[in-house]
Design a protein around this motif. Structure first.
Motif, PDB file in Angstrom:
ATOM      1  N   LYS A   4       0.983  -0.969   0.103  1.00 26.37           N
ATOM      2  CA  LYS A   4      -0.223   0.309  -0.099  1.00 26.37           C
ATOM      3  C   LYS A   4       0.873   1.479   0.165  1.00 26.37           C
ATOM      4  O   LYS A   4       0.360   2.735  -0.655  1.00 26.37           O
ATOM      5  CB  LYS A   4      -1.318  -0.343   0.978  1.00 26.37           C
ATOM      6  N   PHE A   5       1.875   1.328   0.512  1.00 24.99           N
ATOM      7  CA  PHE A   5       3.342   2.088   0.364  1.00 24.99           C
ATOM      8  C   PHE A   5       3.976   2.166  -0.839  1.00 24.99           C
ATOM      9  O   PHE A   5       4.788   3.121  -0.399  1.00 24.99           O
ATOM     10  CB  PHE A   5       3.683   2.632   1.708  1.00 24.99           C
ATOM     11  N   THR A   6       4.383   2.245  -1.225  1.00 20.28           N
ATOM     12  CA  THR A   6       5.123   1.223  -2.546  1.00 20.28           C
ATOM     13  C   THR A   6       5.618   2.629  -3.051  1.00 20.28           C
ATOM     14  O   THR A   6       6.355   3.195  -3.268  1.00 20.28           O
ATOM     15  CB  THR A   6       5.045   0.342  -3.117  1.00 20.28           C
ATOM     16  N   LYS A   7       4.135   3.190  -4.045  1.00 23.27           N
ATOM     17  CA  LYS A   7       4.389   4.406  -4.119  1.00 23.27           C
ATOM     18  C   LYS A   7       5.240   5.526  -3.493  1.00 23.27           C
ATOM     19  O   LYS A   7       5.568   6.517  -4.118  1.00 23.27           O
ATOM     20  CB  LYS A   7       3.559   4.816  -5.342  1.00 23.27           C
ATOM     21  N   GLU A   8       4.336   5.597  -2.394  1.00 22.52           N
ATOM     22  CA  GLU A   8       5.015   6.413  -1.502  1.00 22.52           C
ATOM     23  C   GLU A   8       6.221   6.103  -0.749  1.00 22.52           C
ATOM     24  O   GLU A   8       7.337   7.597  -1.366  1.00 22.52           O
ATOM     25  CB  GLU A   8       3.927   6.623  -0.379  1.00 22.52           C
ATOM     26  N   THR A  58      -7.702   6.581   5.544  1.00 26.04           N
ATOM     27  CA  THR A  58      -9.091   6.887   5.150  1.00 26.04           C
ATOM     28  C   THR A  58      -9.733   5.190   4.756  1.00 26.04           C
ATOM     29  O   THR A  58     -10.620   5.367   4.685  1.00 26.04           O
ATOM     30  CB  THR A  58      -9.555   8.271   4.132  1.00 26.04           C
ATOM     31  N   ASN A  59      -8.859   4.995   3.303  1.00 30.18           N
ATOM     32  CA  ASN A  59      -9.669   4.620   2.611  1.00 30.18           C
ATOM     33  C   ASN A  59      -8.835   2.974   3.051  1.00 30.18           C
ATOM     34  O   ASN A  59      -9.574   1.778   2.884  1.00 30.18           O
ATOM     35  CB  ASN A  59      -8.733   4.335   1.063  1.00 30.18           C
ATOM     36  N   HIS A  60      -8.002   2.826   4.526  1.00 30.46           N
ATOM     37  CA  HIS A  60      -8.145   1.968   4.904  1.00 30.46           C
ATOM     38  C   HIS A  60      -8.020   1.161   6.260  1.00 30.46           C
ATOM     39  O   HIS A  60      -9.183   1.386   6.621  1.00 30.46           O
ATOM     40  CB  HIS A  60      -6.482   1.164   4.374  1.00 30.46           C
ATOM     41  N   CYS A  61      -7.624   2.002   7.093  1.00 32.26           N
ATOM     42  CA  CYS A  61      -7.511   2.044   7.957  1.00 32.26           C
ATOM     43  C   CYS A  61      -8.740   2.401   9.336  1.00 32.26           C
ATOM     44  O   CYS A  61      -9.941   2.251   9.795  1.00 32.26           O
ATOM     45  CB  CYS A  61      -6.489   3.407   9.270  1.00 32.26           C
ATOM     46  N   VAL A  62      -9.232   3.899   8.047  1.00 27.41           N
ATOM     47  CA  VAL A  62     -10.926   4.499   8.689  1.00 27.41           C
ATOM     48  C   VAL A  62     -12.293   3.932   8.314  1.00 27.41           C
ATOM     49  O   VAL A  62     -12.919   3.542   9.421  1.00 27.41           O
ATOM     50  CB  VAL A  62     -10.726   5.989   8.582  1.00 27.41           C
ATOM     51  N   GLU A  63     -11.773   2.801   7.290  1.00 30.62           N
ATOM     52  CA  GLU A  63     -12.828   2.300   6.413  1.00 30.62           C
ATOM     53  C   GLU A  63     -13.549   1.107   7.100  1.00 30.62           C
ATOM     54  O   GLU A  63     -13.880   1.010   7.543  1.00 30.62           O
ATOM     55  CB  GLU A  63     -12.893   2.438   4.889  1.00 30.62           C
ATOM     56  N   GLU A  64     -11.669   1.054   7.902  1.00 29.62           N
ATOM     57  CA  GLU A  64     -12.484  -0.705   8.798  1.00 29.62           C
ATOM     58  C   GLU A  64     -12.540  -0.396   9.897  1.00 29.62           C
ATOM     59  O   GLU A  64     -13.314  -0.728  10.081  1.00 29.62           O
ATOM     60  CB  GLU A  64     -10.846  -0.815   8.980  1.00 29.62           C
ATOM     61  N   LYS A  75     -14.922   5.764  17.106  1.00 28.80           N
ATOM     62  CA  LYS A  75     -13.830   6.768  17.985  1.00 28.80           C
ATOM     63  C   LYS A  75     -12.747   7.607  18.034  1.00 28.80           C
ATOM     64  O   LYS A  75     -12.150   8.600  17.449  1.00 28.80           O
ATOM     65  CB  LYS A  75     -14.631   7.202  18.943  1.00 28.80           C
ATOM     66  N   GLU A  76     -12.243   6.805  18.289  1.00 29.19           N
ATOM     67  CA  GLU A  76     -10.355   6.001  17.863  1.00 29.19           C
ATOM     68  C   GLU A  76     -10.113   7.365  16.323  1.00 29.19           C
ATOM     69  O   GLU A  76      -9.296   7.989  16.648  1.00 29.19           O
ATOM     70  CB  GLU A  76      -9.995   5.348  18.193  1.00 29.19           C
ATOM     71  N   LYS A  77     -10.588   6.477  15.179  1.00 32.92           N
ATOM     72  CA  LYS A  77      -9.735   7.225  14.644  1.00 32.92           C
ATOM     73  C   LYS A  77     -10.605   8.296  13.999  1.00 32.92           C
ATOM     74  O   LYS A  77      -9.847   9.408  13.232  1.00 32.92           O
ATOM     75  CB  LYS A  77     -10.318   6.243  12.898  1.00 32.92           C
TER      76      LYS A  77
END
Length: 90
Positions: A4-8, A58-64, A75-77
């Motif tokens: 997920k971070f390869t390009k970055e 947002t698309n991974h952690c928050v969505e999960e 609430k934590e996210k």
């Protein structure tokens, strides 16, 4: 290296090279405006990369957290994002 971070990560390596290039320009006593223009380019690259990391979060952690049904995780996210935006606004 996570997928997920390869390009970055690649982008950060380029930014690292930009920083070394700016230091070299300073060592070579290059024209200040040229150095400042390179700072602007590096800052733009950092902003762009930062926004991409925010999008990934947002698309991974928050969505999960939102789909997990766990109010505590949600609430934590949300608190993390509010805190982050507060720091980014300074």
């Amino acid at each position: 290296m996570t997928d997920k971070f390869t390009k970055e990560i690649v982008r950060m390596r380029k930014i690292e090279g930009q920083a070394r290039g700016i230091a070299k320009m300073m060592e070579d006593d290059r024209y200040c405006i040229d150095i400042l223009q390179q700072f602007s380019a590096m800052e733009a690259a950092l902003r762009s990369t930062k926004m991409k990391i925010l999008e990934i979060h947002t698309n991974h952690c928050v969505e999960e957290a939102l789909t997990s049904g766990s109010k505590a995780d949600q609430k934590e996210k949300i608190a993390e994002l509010v805190n982050l935006f507060g720091k980014m606004g300074k």
